[in-house]
Motif scaffolding. Structure first.
Motif, PDB file in Angstrom:
ATOM      1  N   PHE B  23      -9.990 -34.039 -30.796  1.00 32.86           N
ATOM      2  CA  PHE B  23     -10.274 -34.004 -32.230  1.00 32.86           C
ATOM      3  C   PHE B  23      -9.503 -35.091 -32.968  1.00 32.86           C
ATOM      4  O   PHE B  23     -10.018 -35.693 -33.912  1.00 32.86           O
ATOM      5  CB  PHE B  23      -9.958 -32.620 -32.803  1.00 32.86           C
ATOM      6  CG  PHE B  23     -11.217 -31.910 -33.174  1.00 32.86           C
ATOM      7  CD1 PHE B  23     -11.839 -31.063 -32.272  1.00 32.86           C
ATOM      8  CD2 PHE B  23     -11.811 -32.123 -34.404  1.00 32.86           C
ATOM      9  CE1 PHE B  23     -13.031 -30.440 -32.594  1.00 32.86           C
ATOM     10  CE2 PHE B  23     -13.000 -31.498 -34.739  1.00 32.86           C
ATOM     11  CZ  PHE B  23     -13.604 -30.653 -33.836  1.00 32.86           C
ATOM     12  N   ILE B  26     -11.411 -38.139 -32.462  1.00 26.51           N
ATOM     13  CA  ILE B  26     -12.650 -38.149 -33.257  1.00 26.51           C
ATOM     14  C   ILE B  26     -12.336 -38.599 -34.689  1.00 26.51           C
ATOM     15  O   ILE B  26     -13.043 -39.434 -35.260  1.00 26.51           O
ATOM     16  CB  ILE B  26     -13.329 -36.757 -33.253  1.00 26.51           C
ATOM     17  CG1 ILE B  26     -13.906 -36.455 -31.868  1.00 26.51           C
ATOM     18  CG2 ILE B  26     -14.443 -36.692 -34.291  1.00 26.51           C
ATOM     19  CD1 ILE B  26     -14.394 -35.028 -31.680  1.00 26.51           C
ATOM     20  N   TYR B  27     -11.253 -38.091 -35.250  1.00 25.10           N
ATOM     21  CA  TYR B  27     -10.828 -38.500 -36.598  1.00 25.10           C
ATOM     22  C   TYR B  27     -10.531 -39.987 -36.623  1.00 25.10           C
ATOM     23  O   TYR B  27     -10.969 -40.714 -37.511  1.00 25.10           O
ATOM     24  CB  TYR B  27      -9.567 -37.740 -37.012  1.00 25.10           C
ATOM     25  CG  TYR B  27      -9.852 -36.446 -37.721  1.00 25.10           C
ATOM     26  CD1 TYR B  27     -10.196 -36.433 -39.064  1.00 25.10           C
ATOM     27  CD2 TYR B  27      -9.776 -35.239 -37.050  1.00 25.10           C
ATOM     28  CE1 TYR B  27     -10.467 -35.244 -39.720  1.00 25.10           C
ATOM     29  CE2 TYR B  27     -10.042 -34.048 -37.694  1.00 25.10           C
ATOM     30  CZ  TYR B  27     -10.380 -34.052 -39.023  1.00 25.10           C
ATOM     31  OH  TYR B  27     -10.652 -32.871 -39.674  1.00 25.10           O
ATOM     32  N   ARG B  30     -13.755 -42.215 -36.285  1.00 27.17           N
ATOM     33  CA  ARG B  30     -14.858 -41.901 -37.202  1.00 27.17           C
ATOM     34  C   ARG B  30     -16.039 -41.233 -36.486  1.00 27.17           C
ATOM     35  O   ARG B  30     -17.196 -41.642 -36.641  1.00 27.17           O
ATOM     36  CB  ARG B  30     -15.323 -43.173 -37.925  1.00 27.17           C
ATOM     37  CG  ARG B  30     -14.331 -43.705 -38.903  1.00 27.17           C
ATOM     38  CD  ARG B  30     -14.525 -43.066 -40.262  1.00 27.17           C
ATOM     39  NE  ARG B  30     -13.298 -43.120 -41.055  1.00 27.17           N
ATOM     40  CZ  ARG B  30     -13.075 -42.394 -42.115  1.00 27.17           C
ATOM     41  NH1 ARG B  30     -13.962 -41.551 -42.534  1.00 27.17           N
ATOM     42  NH2 ARG B  30     -11.960 -42.486 -42.776  1.00 27.17           N
ATOM     43  N   GLY B  31     -15.731 -40.258 -35.682  1.00 29.80           N
ATOM     44  CA  GLY B  31     -16.789 -39.462 -35.065  1.00 29.80           C
ATOM     45  C   GLY B  31     -17.576 -40.145 -33.969  1.00 29.80           C
ATOM     46  O   GLY B  31     -18.796 -40.241 -34.073  1.00 29.80           O
ATOM     47  N   VAL B  36     -17.477 -36.463 -29.536  1.00 35.66           N
ATOM     48  CA  VAL B  36     -17.933 -35.209 -30.158  1.00 35.66           C
ATOM     49  C   VAL B  36     -18.606 -34.319 -29.113  1.00 35.66           C
ATOM     50  O   VAL B  36     -18.311 -33.125 -29.012  1.00 35.66           O
ATOM     51  CB  VAL B  36     -18.897 -35.495 -31.338  1.00 35.66           C
ATOM     52  CG1 VAL B  36     -19.568 -34.211 -31.818  1.00 35.66           C
ATOM     53  CG2 VAL B  36     -18.156 -36.140 -32.492  1.00 35.66           C
ATOM     54  N   PHE B  37     -19.497 -34.912 -28.319  1.00 33.60           N
ATOM     55  CA  PHE B  37     -20.158 -34.120 -27.277  1.00 33.60           C
ATOM     56  C   PHE B  37     -19.147 -33.601 -26.261  1.00 33.60           C
ATOM     57  O   PHE B  37     -19.250 -32.459 -25.810  1.00 33.60           O
ATOM     58  CB  PHE B  37     -21.243 -34.938 -26.579  1.00 33.60           C
ATOM     59  CG  PHE B  37     -22.568 -34.908 -27.285  1.00 33.60           C
ATOM     60  CD1 PHE B  37     -23.168 -33.693 -27.605  1.00 33.60           C
ATOM     61  CD2 PHE B  37     -23.230 -36.069 -27.628  1.00 33.60           C
ATOM     62  CE1 PHE B  37     -24.392 -33.649 -28.266  1.00 33.60           C
ATOM     63  CE2 PHE B  37     -24.455 -36.034 -28.279  1.00 33.60           C
ATOM     64  CZ  PHE B  37     -25.033 -34.823 -28.596  1.00 33.60           C
ATOM     65  N   PHE B  40     -17.233 -30.654 -27.675  1.00 34.05           N
ATOM     66  CA  PHE B  40     -17.972 -29.401 -27.683  1.00 34.05           C
ATOM     67  C   PHE B  40     -18.234 -28.881 -26.272  1.00 34.05           C
ATOM     68  O   PHE B  40     -18.287 -27.667 -26.056  1.00 34.05           O
ATOM     69  CB  PHE B  40     -19.239 -29.527 -28.528  1.00 34.05           C
ATOM     70  CG  PHE B  40     -18.923 -29.282 -29.972  1.00 34.05           C
ATOM     71  CD1 PHE B  40     -18.983 -28.006 -30.491  1.00 34.05           C
ATOM     72  CD2 PHE B  40     -18.501 -30.314 -30.793  1.00 34.05           C
ATOM     73  CE1 PHE B  40     -18.624 -27.770 -31.809  1.00 34.05           C
ATOM     74  CE2 PHE B  40     -18.141 -30.089 -32.109  1.00 34.05           C
ATOM     75  CZ  PHE B  40     -18.203 -28.805 -32.620  1.00 34.05           C
TER      76      PHE B  40
END
Lengths: 209, 259
Positions: B23, B26-27, B30-31, B36-37, B40
């Protein structure tokens, strides 16, 4: 034995009539709330059918299979709204909350009619644990859909991914509360903790991506 | 708490650390879609593991019926495949043989799982999602040239031998089963060690695409080993699997910073 269809009609009719006199977000919220109650009834039918077919017994069906059925049924109206109306972010979260609240309300009504409403503690647990859990699981799904749309990765994989997270969360709650003792207390706390975490994530994440 | 539950708890701690670090990345990036995948996918694995741990503690020594954690496992494979990105248009043309062989390997593995557990529906569906992930990984590995032709051939032979021996075990007398079983475990763990060493060594090289493929190949093989093991060997496979998620995270981190 309770007559769930009759209870649904009794609660739904005033809400359906109220739809004629309200506009905008209130109308959407009420409609989604009704959808939530409707899918709760369908989920109960499907779980009952699976109980008979699988021979797992009522308790095991509600612990292992009901979370799968219920989360899938809650996803349906949400997906229907997303695909047909491509709602804005705030509308999507509002619809998710309404579906979850409708589902939880109808489930609580049926539960209270079956088990009675004498115990205040039981009523509070029912409201704060199951009620919050249904809202949290579908709201988490909606937040994930918003993130996926932001990143342009809204696909079959992301839908199944989000759905599985809400299913496992719900199943974990059901499993924890199925056994007496410490696990049950942890289970009751789980939705409230998840709600706090989700609130934090919801306020922070979408704006940073 | 038994060894399996303890290792499950360790895996959960590792996954929480990986999820948190992911995470943060990700921040910072910028995603990034891959991250992201992967985040999750890790979340699905984490919750499935947690569910398994709670079940093991609350209802020890009872066989778990079909439950939501299996759907979490299927989603994990789908999300991992999605984290690899869409295959290039011509990648299937260059990897026809490998993809076909992967499909056959997964189908044969699913057949073995059914033979062992008798759970038709779950095993077929797990096979479909696992196969999809493996095929996507093979396509990516081929396009990144993560393995030499000799490497692909060796892997193919090892997989074929493994399936053949495991199938033979169903038909031989009890006295012959044990040595054949031991032979399969030697193959499984020798290849696991090879994949682990490759995944660790490729972190040092400046080829982020290959690192991702090697790390995911290690995870895929460990999953195969977990599905094919029992008793102490299952515990060994669980210990090895603790390394897979940090290695994947490091590989994705390298890939994202290279971009």
């Amino acid at each position: 034995m309770i007559y769930a269809e009759n209870i649904l009609l009794c609660i739904a009719i005033p809400l359906v009539i109220s739809l004629l006199f309200v506009r905008g977000d209130v109308r959407r919220y009420t409609a989604a709330f009704l959808f939530g109650m409707g899918v709760c009834l369908i989920a109960a039918y499907i779980s009952g059918f699976l109980n008979l077919v699988s021979g797992m017994g009522e308790n095991d069906t509600s612990v292992f299979l009901s979370p799968i059925v219920e989360e899938l049924m809650k996803l349906m109206p949400l997906l229907f709204f997303i695909v047909l109306f491509t709602p804005e972010e705030h509308t999507l979260t509002m619809l998710a909350v309404a579906i979850g609240a409708g589902f939880a309300t109808f489930e609580n009504c049926c539960y209270i009619l079956t088990s009675g409403a004498e115990s205040f503690t039981f009523i509070m647990i029912r409201g704060l644990a199951v009620g919050v859990m249904h809202i949290v699981s579908i709201l988490a799904l909606a937040v994930w859909f918003i993130i996926a749309k932001h990143l342009q990765v809204f696909s079959f994989s992301s839908i199944i991914g989000g759905l599985s997270l809400s299913m496992v969360f719900h199943a974990l709650y059901n499993l924890l509360v199925s056994e007496p003792g410490v696990s049950r207390n942890i289970g009751y706390l789980l939705p409230l903790l998840a709600a706090a975490g989700l609130y934090y994530l919801y306020r922070k994440l979408p704006h940073r991506l | 708490m038994n060894a399996e539950a303890l290792l499950d708890l360790l895996q959960i701690i590792v996954l929480i650390v990986v999820f948190h670090e992911n995470f943060r990345l990700i921040y910072a990036n910028r995603g990034s879609v891959h991250l992201v995948f992967f985040a999750f996918a890790a979340a699905c694995y984490l919750l499935s593991d947690l569910y398994w741990l709670v079940y093991d503690l609350l209802r020890p020594e009872t066989r778990m019926p079909f439950a939501a954690n299996e759907i979490g496992e299927w989603a994990f494979f789908l999300l991992l495949a999605a984290s690899l990105g869409s295959p290039k248009a011509d990648s299937f043309q260059n990897a026809k043989k490998e993809v076909l062989f992967t499909g056959l390997f997964v189908a044969a593995s699913a057949g073995l799982w059914i033979g062992w557990s008798g759970e038709w529906m779950q095993d077929i569906l797990t096979g479909i999602f696992y196969g999809y992930f493996l095929c996507t990984l093979v396509l990516r590995a081929k396009s990144e040239r993560a393995m030499s032709d000799r490497g692909w051939r060796s892997l193919g032979i090892v997989c074929a031998v493994l399936i053949a021996v495991q199938t033979t075990i169903f038909f031989v007398p009890d006295a012959a089963k044990d040595p054949l079983d031991q032979f399969c475990y030697i193959i499984l763990f020798a290849v696991s060690a090879v994949f682990l060493v490759r995944a660790v060594l490729s972190q040092r090289k400046d080829e982020p695409g290959k690192s991702v493929c090697h790390a995911l190949a290690f995870l895929a093989w460990i999953e195969t080993a977990l599905y094919m093991s029992s008793g102490g060997y299952y515990i060994m496979a669980m210990i090895l699997s603790l390394f897979s998620f940090p290695l994947i995270l490091l590989a994705y981190k390298k890939e994202v910073s290279a971009k």
